[in-house]
Motif scaffolding. Structure first.
Motif, short mmCIF file in Angstrom:
data_model
loop_
_atom_site.label_atom_id
_atom_site.label_comp_id
_atom_site.label_asym_id
_atom_site.label_seq_id
_atom_site.Cartn_x
_atom_site.Cartn_y
_atom_site.Cartn_z
N VAL A 164 11.77 -10.63 5.78
CA VAL A 164 12.84 -11.02 4.86
C VAL A 164 14.19 -10.62 5.46
CG1 VAL A 164 11.42 -10.96 2.76
CG2 VAL A 164 12.52 -8.87 3.57
N GLU A 165 15.23 -11.24 4.97
CA GLU A 165 16.56 -11.02 5.53
C GLU A 165 17.12 -9.64 5.22
OE1 GLU A 165 19.27 -14.15 4.45
OE2 GLU A 165 17.70 -15.65 4.69
N ASN A 166 16.90 -9.17 3.98
CA ASN A 166 17.50 -7.90 3.56
C ASN A 166 16.67 -7.28 2.43
OD1 ASN A 166 18.32 -9.29 1.14
ND2 ASN A 166 20.05 -10.11 2.30
N ASN A 167 17.12 -6.12 1.95
CA ASN A 167 16.39 -5.42 0.88
C ASN A 167 16.33 -6.24 -0.40
OD1 ASN A 167 15.80 -3.23 2.49
ND2 ASN A 167 17.56 -2.03 1.79
N LYS A 168 17.40 -6.96 -0.70
CA LYS A 168 17.43 -7.78 -1.92
C LYS A 168 16.34 -8.85 -1.87
CE LYS A 168 20.39 -10.70 -4.74
NZ LYS A 168 21.68 -11.32 -4.91
N LYS A 169 16.21 -9.51 -0.74
CA LYS A 169 15.17 -10.54 -0.57
C LYS A 169 13.77 -9.92 -0.65
CE LYS A 169 17.77 -14.17 0.41
NZ LYS A 169 17.83 -15.38 -0.36
N MET B 213 17.03 -7.83 9.49
CA MET B 213 15.72 -8.29 9.07
C MET B 213 14.89 -7.10 8.59
SD MET B 213 15.77 -11.47 9.46
CE MET B 213 14.72 -12.69 10.14
N LYS B 214 14.09 -7.35 7.58
CA LYS B 214 13.22 -6.32 7.01
C LYS B 214 11.79 -6.86 6.96
CE LYS B 214 16.61 -3.60 5.77
NZ LYS B 214 16.79 -2.25 6.21
N VAL B 215 10.84 -5.95 6.93
CA VAL B 215 9.43 -6.31 6.78
C VAL B 215 8.96 -5.79 5.43
CG1 VAL B 215 7.11 -6.04 7.69
CG2 VAL B 215 9.04 -6.20 9.26
N LEU B 216 8.47 -6.70 4.61
CA LEU B 216 7.90 -6.34 3.32
C LEU B 216 6.39 -6.21 3.50
CD1 LEU B 216 7.94 -6.09 0.18
CD2 LEU B 216 7.67 -8.57 0.12
N THR B 217 5.83 -5.09 3.09
CA THR B 217 4.38 -4.92 3.12
C THR B 217 3.91 -4.45 1.76
OG1 THR B 217 4.54 -2.64 3.92
CG2 THR B 217 4.30 -4.36 5.58
N LEU B 218 2.82 -5.01 1.30
CA LEU B 218 2.23 -4.64 0.01
C LEU B 218 0.73 -4.55 0.16
CD1 LEU B 218 4.07 -7.15 -2.35
CD2 LEU B 218 4.54 -4.72 -2.14
N GLU B 219 0.12 -3.73 -0.67
CA GLU B 219 -1.33 -3.67 -0.77
C GLU B 219 -1.68 -4.02 -2.21
OE1 GLU B 219 -3.46 -0.26 0.94
OE2 GLU B 219 -4.54 -0.15 -0.95
N ILE B 220 -2.56 -5.00 -2.36
CA ILE B 220 -2.96 -5.47 -3.69
C ILE B 220 -4.45 -5.22 -3.84
CG2 ILE B 220 -3.12 -7.47 -5.21
CD1 ILE B 220 -0.80 -8.70 -3.51
N LYS B 221 -4.83 -4.50 -4.89
CA LYS B 221 -6.23 -4.21 -5.13
C LYS B 221 -6.67 -4.96 -6.40
CE LYS B 221 -9.54 -0.46 -5.46
NZ LYS B 221 -9.73 1.01 -5.44
N LEU B 222 -7.73 -5.74 -6.26
CA LEU B 222 -8.24 -6.55 -7.37
C LEU B 222 -9.68 -6.18 -7.66
CD1 LEU B 222 -6.89 -9.96 -6.07
CD2 LEU B 222 -5.90 -8.58 -7.88
N ASP B 223 -10.04 -6.25 -8.93
CA ASP B 223 -11.41 -5.99 -9.36
C ASP B 223 -12.14 -7.32 -9.49
OD1 ASP B 223 -13.00 -5.22 -12.44
OD2 ASP B 223 -13.70 -4.69 -10.45
N GLY B 224 -13.22 -7.47 -8.78
CA GLY B 224 -14.03 -8.69 -8.87
C GLY B 224 -15.39 -8.35 -9.44
N SER B 225 -15.40 -7.76 -10.63
CA SER B 225 -16.64 -7.25 -11.22
C SER B 225 -17.71 -8.32 -11.41
CB SER B 225 -16.35 -6.55 -12.54
OG SER B 225 -15.73 -7.43 -13.43
N TRP B 226 -17.33 -9.57 -11.48
CA TRP B 226 -18.29 -10.65 -11.67
C TRP B 226 -18.92 -11.12 -10.36
CZ3 TRP B 226 -16.75 -14.81 -8.86
CH2 TRP B 226 -15.42 -14.86 -8.52
N ILE B 227 -18.37 -10.68 -9.22
CA ILE B 227 -18.90 -11.08 -7.93
C ILE B 227 -20.21 -10.34 -7.68
CG2 ILE B 227 -18.48 -11.13 -5.44
CD1 ILE B 227 -15.46 -11.21 -6.09
N GLN B 228 -21.26 -11.07 -7.33
CA GLN B 228 -22.58 -10.48 -7.19
C GLN B 228 -22.97 -10.15 -5.75
OE1 GLN B 228 -24.41 -9.59 -9.87
NE2 GLN B 228 -22.57 -10.22 -10.98
N THR B 229 -22.43 -10.86 -4.78
CA THR B 229 -22.84 -10.64 -3.39
C THR B 229 -21.62 -10.67 -2.46
OG1 THR B 229 -23.10 -12.99 -2.87
CG2 THR B 229 -25.04 -11.86 -3.81
N LEU B 230 -21.81 -10.15 -1.26
CA LEU B 230 -20.74 -10.21 -0.27
C LEU B 230 -20.43 -11.65 0.13
CD1 LEU B 230 -21.59 -7.16 2.00
CD2 LEU B 230 -19.63 -7.40 0.48
N LYS B 231 -21.43 -12.51 0.10
CA LYS B 231 -21.21 -13.93 0.41
C LYS B 231 -20.27 -14.56 -0.61
CE LYS B 231 -23.68 -18.21 1.39
NZ LYS B 231 -24.99 -18.85 1.51
N GLU B 232 -20.50 -14.28 -1.89
CA GLU B 232 -19.59 -14.78 -2.93
C GLU B 232 -18.19 -14.22 -2.72
OE1 GLU B 232 -22.42 -15.51 -6.83
OE2 GLU B 232 -21.31 -13.64 -6.66
#
Length: 95
Positions: free
Chosen positions: A60-65, A1-20
């Protein structure tokens, strides 16, 4: 068994507030989790309303997965445009 971890950074330039941002992040996390059956969370920049940083984890089961899952996530081409459109609709309904 393997653990896949990713970090995804997105730009939300249209978001005006933390609530949004919270509304967008909650929706995005739900959609990613349901579509890919992965664990997701906002992991950084919680106090920066125009930046979204998401952590992804999957067993995931292996590196291929792991490679296949990573490719599926990258090729999904998810953008914030869908969420922007939803926000515009919500704002117009509230006006």
């Amino acid at each position: 068994m393997k653990v896949l971890t990713l970090e995804i950074k997105l730009d939300g330039s249209w978001i005006q507030t933390l609530k949004e941002k919270r509304m967008v992040v909650k929706s995005l996390l739900g959609k990613l989790s349901n579509q890919f059956k992965i664990s997701v969370a906002e992991i950084d920049a919680q106090d920066v309303h125009k930046t979204i940083v998401i952590g992804v984890a999957a067993i995931v089961e292996n590196n291929k997965k792991a490679d296949q899952m990573e490719e599926r996530l990258r090729s999904n081409k998810f953008t914030l445009q869908d969420f922007y459109d939803q926000m515009v609709q919500l704002k117009s309904m509230g006006s």
